[in-house]
Design a protein around this motif. Structure first.
Motif, PDB file in Angstrom:
ATOM      1  N   GLU A   1       0.847  -1.188   0.000  1.00  0.00           N
ATOM      2  CA  GLU A   1       0.000   0.000   0.000  1.00  0.00           C
ATOM      3  C   GLU A   1       0.887   1.244   0.000  1.00  0.00           C
ATOM      4  O   GLU A   1       1.948   1.265   0.634  1.00  0.00           O
ATOM      5  CB  GLU A   1      -0.916   0.016   1.224  1.00  0.00           C
ATOM      6  CG  GLU A   1      -2.041  -1.005   1.155  1.00  0.00           C
ATOM      7  CD  GLU A   1      -2.942  -0.772  -0.050  1.00  0.00           C
ATOM      8  OE1 GLU A   1      -3.396   0.374  -0.248  1.00  0.00           O
ATOM      9  OE2 GLU A   1      -3.185  -1.736  -0.801  1.00  0.00           O
ATOM     10  N   PRO A   2       0.485   2.291  -0.681  1.00  0.00           N
ATOM     11  CA  PRO A   2       1.281   3.525  -0.716  1.00  0.00           C
ATOM     12  C   PRO A   2       1.380   4.160   0.670  1.00  0.00           C
ATOM     13  O   PRO A   2       0.596   3.835   1.564  1.00  0.00           O
ATOM     14  CB  PRO A   2       0.492   4.428  -1.676  1.00  0.00           C
ATOM     15  CG  PRO A   2      -0.353   3.500  -2.470  1.00  0.00           C
ATOM     16  CD  PRO A   2      -0.697   2.366  -1.551  1.00  0.00           C
ATOM     17  N   PRO A   3       2.344   5.063   0.870  1.00  0.00           N
ATOM     18  CA  PRO A   3       2.450   5.775   2.150  1.00  0.00           C
ATOM     19  C   PRO A   3       1.166   6.532   2.460  1.00  0.00           C
ATOM     20  O   PRO A   3       0.391   6.859   1.554  1.00  0.00           O
ATOM     21  CB  PRO A   3       3.614   6.754   1.928  1.00  0.00           C
ATOM     22  CG  PRO A   3       4.370   6.188   0.768  1.00  0.00           C
ATOM     23  CD  PRO A   3       3.369   5.486  -0.084  1.00  0.00           C
ATOM     24  N   HIS A   4       0.941   6.826   3.731  1.00  0.00           N
ATOM     25  CA  HIS A   4      -0.298   7.482   4.145  1.00  0.00           C
ATOM     26  C   HIS A   4      -0.275   8.989   3.888  1.00  0.00           C
ATOM     27  O   HIS A   4      -1.300   9.585   3.569  1.00  0.00           O
ATOM     28  CB  HIS A   4      -0.539   7.222   5.630  1.00  0.00           C
ATOM     29  CG  HIS A   4      -1.844   7.744   6.149  1.00  0.00           C
ATOM     30  ND1 HIS A   4      -3.062   7.408   5.593  1.00  0.00           N
ATOM     31  CD2 HIS A   4      -2.128   8.605   7.166  1.00  0.00           C
ATOM     32  CE1 HIS A   4      -4.035   8.021   6.243  1.00  0.00           C
ATOM     33  NE2 HIS A   4      -3.495   8.759   7.198  1.00  0.00           N
ATOM     34  N   LYS A   5       0.905   9.591   4.018  1.00  0.00           N
ATOM     35  CA  LYS A   5       0.982  11.047   3.920  1.00  0.00           C
ATOM     36  C   LYS A   5       1.028  11.506   2.474  1.00  0.00           C
ATOM     37  O   LYS A   5       1.650  10.885   1.608  1.00  0.00           O
ATOM     38  CB  LYS A   5       2.204  11.560   4.687  1.00  0.00           C
ATOM     39  CG  LYS A   5       2.061  11.390   6.202  1.00  0.00           C
ATOM     40  CD  LYS A   5       3.228  11.991   6.942  1.00  0.00           C
ATOM     41  CE  LYS A   5       3.016  11.875   8.449  1.00  0.00           C
ATOM     42  NZ  LYS A   5       4.141  12.434   9.226  1.00  0.00           N
ATOM     43  N   ILE A   6       0.365  12.632   2.215  1.00  0.00           N
ATOM     44  CA  ILE A   6       0.280  13.182   0.868  1.00  0.00           C
ATOM     45  C   ILE A   6       1.668  13.491   0.317  1.00  0.00           C
ATOM     46  O   ILE A   6       2.001  13.147  -0.815  1.00  0.00           O
ATOM     47  CB  ILE A   6      -0.583  14.465   0.866  1.00  0.00           C
ATOM     48  CG1 ILE A   6      -2.014  14.174   1.338  1.00  0.00           C
ATOM     49  CG2 ILE A   6      -0.587  15.109  -0.528  1.00  0.00           C
ATOM     50  CD1 ILE A   6      -2.832  13.340   0.402  1.00  0.00           C
ATOM     51  N   ASP A   7       2.492  14.148   1.127  1.00  0.00           N
ATOM     52  CA  ASP A   7       3.796  14.585   0.652  1.00  0.00           C
ATOM     53  C   ASP A   7       4.677  13.397   0.275  1.00  0.00           C
ATOM     54  O   ASP A   7       5.412  13.445  -0.724  1.00  0.00           O
ATOM     55  CB  ASP A   7       4.474  15.432   1.726  1.00  0.00           C
ATOM     56  CG  ASP A   7       5.561  16.319   1.141  1.00  0.00           C
ATOM     57  OD1 ASP A   7       6.605  16.462   1.783  1.00  0.00           O
ATOM     58  OD2 ASP A   7       5.361  16.864   0.042  1.00  0.00           O
TER      59      ASP A   7
ATOM     60  N   GLN B   1      -7.100  16.218   5.366  1.00  0.00           N
ATOM     61  CA  GLN B   1      -6.639  16.291   3.986  1.00  0.00           C
ATOM     62  C   GLN B   1      -6.360  14.900   3.417  1.00  0.00           C
ATOM     63  O   GLN B   1      -6.718  14.593   2.276  1.00  0.00           O
ATOM     64  CB  GLN B   1      -5.366  17.141   3.960  1.00  0.00           C
ATOM     65  CG  GLN B   1      -4.820  17.451   2.595  1.00  0.00           C
ATOM     66  CD  GLN B   1      -3.527  18.211   2.720  1.00  0.00           C
ATOM     67  OE1 GLN B   1      -2.456  17.627   2.575  1.00  0.00           O
ATOM     68  NE2 GLN B   1      -3.593  19.499   3.011  1.00  0.00           N
ATOM     69  N   ARG B   2      -5.736  14.061   4.243  1.00  0.00           N
ATOM     70  CA  ARG B   2      -5.415  12.707   3.774  1.00  0.00           C
ATOM     71  C   ARG B   2      -6.675  11.901   3.506  1.00  0.00           C
ATOM     72  O   ARG B   2      -6.745  11.130   2.542  1.00  0.00           O
ATOM     73  CB  ARG B   2      -4.531  12.007   4.806  1.00  0.00           C
ATOM     74  CG  ARG B   2      -3.181  12.671   4.999  1.00  0.00           C
ATOM     75  CD  ARG B   2      -2.480  12.164   6.240  1.00  0.00           C
ATOM     76  NE  ARG B   2      -1.414  13.072   6.635  1.00  0.00           N
ATOM     77  CZ  ARG B   2      -1.138  13.410   7.884  1.00  0.00           C
ATOM     78  NH1 ARG B   2      -1.849  12.891   8.887  1.00  0.00           N
ATOM     79  NH2 ARG B   2      -0.173  14.249   8.162  1.00  0.00           N
ATOM     80  N   GLU B   3      -7.671  12.042   4.377  1.00  0.00           N
ATOM     81  CA  GLU B   3      -8.910  11.282   4.190  1.00  0.00           C
ATOM     82  C   GLU B   3      -9.664  11.744   2.956  1.00  0.00           C
ATOM     83  O   GLU B   3     -10.288  10.939   2.259  1.00  0.00           O
ATOM     84  CB  GLU B   3      -9.787  11.402   5.436  1.00  0.00           C
ATOM     85  CG  GLU B   3      -9.292  10.590   6.622  1.00  0.00           C
ATOM     86  CD  GLU B   3     -10.326  10.491   7.728  1.00  0.00           C
ATOM     87  OE1 GLU B   3     -11.456  11.001   7.540  1.00  0.00           O
ATOM     88  OE2 GLU B   3     -10.009   9.908   8.780  1.00  0.00           O
ATOM     89  N   ARG B   4      -9.629  13.054   2.681  1.00  0.00           N
ATOM     90  CA  ARG B   4     -10.385  13.596   1.545  1.00  0.00           C
ATOM     91  C   ARG B   4      -9.731  13.269   0.204  1.00  0.00           C
ATOM     92  O   ARG B   4     -10.406  12.833  -0.730  1.00  0.00           O
ATOM     93  CB  ARG B   4     -10.481  15.122   1.683  1.00  0.00           C
ATOM     94  CG  ARG B   4     -11.230  15.593   2.905  1.00  0.00           C
ATOM     95  CD  ARG B   4     -12.676  15.823   2.607  1.00  0.00           C
ATOM     96  NE  ARG B   4     -13.369  16.327   3.780  1.00  0.00           N
ATOM     97  CZ  ARG B   4     -14.367  17.182   3.740  1.00  0.00           C
ATOM     98  NH1 ARG B   4     -14.786  17.630   2.574  1.00  0.00           N
ATOM     99  NH2 ARG B   4     -14.965  17.584   4.850  1.00  0.00           N
TER     100      ARG B   4
END
Length: 410
Positions: A65-71, A216-219
């Protein structure tokens, strides 16, 4: 330095309301369809010839799974684009594509050149986004920073950070790791005293598990996660294909699959990056206390005053829970006509009660400073007026314990 009076950091509730005005139109259904087809192509290529150790690591990465944080996802996408563009350089193609002898090879060679153009355009958009977003955050911080040595130090640190990041890119390292790299905010906590409290609160809260950025991450995270998975699949497919091209040739459907996957990914990524750029550009860091529903001052932000009698000391105890935290202080003597000073030191108290002097005793009229602790445990800040025979001293002070902080990531 801009005034921060009446401001508090953004809250998750505020961002939820703000993001309601910015719904992201869902990704094309082609993204999930093409990702599934690319995953099947990867399996087919892996069956053609057992993957090498490096290829197995790439396949394993594609299955995670990809990392959780947007950055971190942004840097992961950039990393994969850089690697794909490297593979799409004609000098890196299999020899059959560099010197095509069949119409199929010639067609794929032509297609690859067009696909490289797509990735060049997407990477340019990514770099522009990262540069503008970083500068926006930095400019906001500097707006509220005292205009003294701290600003110069932070600016120098930012320049070093940017050079280090570019060196990572040039060296083709794991760019995704830069998504969690430390930066301006880490430096900021080294020069805490005199920095507006609202900025320090922002640093403490921004990356909490249930903090503002989690909204932001959830959206928007799920959309970006799907793009991260797709670009990783494209890179793995090309890597495996180049090593097996002498025994495995793409048929017409597979060639169309690769072309469509690149076109859809780059198009959808550019659409996402344009959208999120607008969201970030208009998103505030600080809002009024009225808006946040947090009217009223907080006691721990206020200076305290205490009279240190002649011949006595005054101590403040702090519990440090995390290694590499910072103890920060700001104190001064309420002066009369007679110049006065007071002794000051910082001690570490072990579990057995043994005291270790970590900041040597010195006499001050005032001091702003901080100390990066080496271990968790109990600490004491000690003001010493024991050498004075007649003069009591009015001490005005504020102390704080700041946990380790890394650059806020989305």
């Amino acid at each position: 330095m801009a005034s921060t009076e009446g401001l508090v950091p953004i809250t998750r509730a505020f961002l939820a309301s703000y993001y309601d005005k910015y719904p992201f139109p869902p990704l094309s259904d082609d993204v999930s369809r093409l990702y599934s087809d690319m995953a099947s192509l990867i399996q087919l290529l892996a069956l053609q010839s057992p993957p090498s150790q490096g290829e197995a690591s790439l396949i394993e990465e594609a299955n995670r799974e990809p990392p959780h944080k947007i950055d971190e996802n942004m840097w992961k996408n950039r990393e994969q684009m850089e690697e794909i563009l490297f593979l799409l350089q004609p000098s890196r193609w299999p020899v059959q594509l560099r010197e095509p002898c069949t119409s199929e090879d010639a067609e794929l060679s032509s297609t690859l050149r067009h696909l490289k153009d797509n990735f060049d355009k997407a990477l340019t958009a990514m770099i522009s986004f990262q540069s503008k977003n970083s500068e926006r955050i930095f400019s906001t911080v500097m707006t509220y920073m005292p205009q003294d040595f701290r600003g110069t130090l932070i600016r120098q640190q930012k320049e070093r950070s940017e050079r280090n990041k570019q060196a990572e890119v040039d060296a083709r390292r794991q760019l995704a790791q830069l998504g969690s790299a430390t930066g301006v905010y880490k430096t900021l906590v080294k020069y805490l005293v005199g920095v507006p409290q609202v900025l320090l609160d922002f640093i403490r809260q921004i990356n909490d598990d249930d903090g503002p950025m989690e909204e932001q991450r959830e959206r928007y995270g799920p959309h970006l996660y799907n793009l991260t998975k797709m670009v990783t699949a494209i890179r793995v497919s090309l890597t495996l294909l180049w090593e097996r091209y002498d025994t495995f040739k793409l048929n017409k459907n597979q060639m169309n699959l690769l072309s469509e996957a690149v076109i859809v990914y780059t198009s959808e990524f550019e659409r996402f990056i344009t959208f999120i750029s607008d969201v970030f550009a208009n998103s505030p860091f600080f809002i009024s206390a009225d808006t946040a529903g947090t009217l009223g001052s907080r006691e721990n932000e206020e200076y305290k005053e205490i009279i240190v009698q002649a011949g006595r000391t005054y101590e403040v105890s702090l519990m440090v829970e995390s290694e590499n935290s910072y103890i920060a202080w700001d104190f001064s003597l309420v002066q009369g006509k007679i110049s006065m000073d007071i002794g000051f030191c910082v001690e570490y108290i072990s579990a057995s009660g043994e005291k270790t002097l970590i900041l040597p005793y010195h006499r001050y009229e005032a001091d702003q400073g901080n100390f990066s602790t080496l271990m968790a445990g109990n600490y004491k800040l000690v003001w010493d007026n024991s050498y004075s025979t007649f003069f009591k001293k009015t001490l005005r002070y504020k102390v704080d314990c700041i946990p380790p902080v890394v650059e806020p990531t989305n």
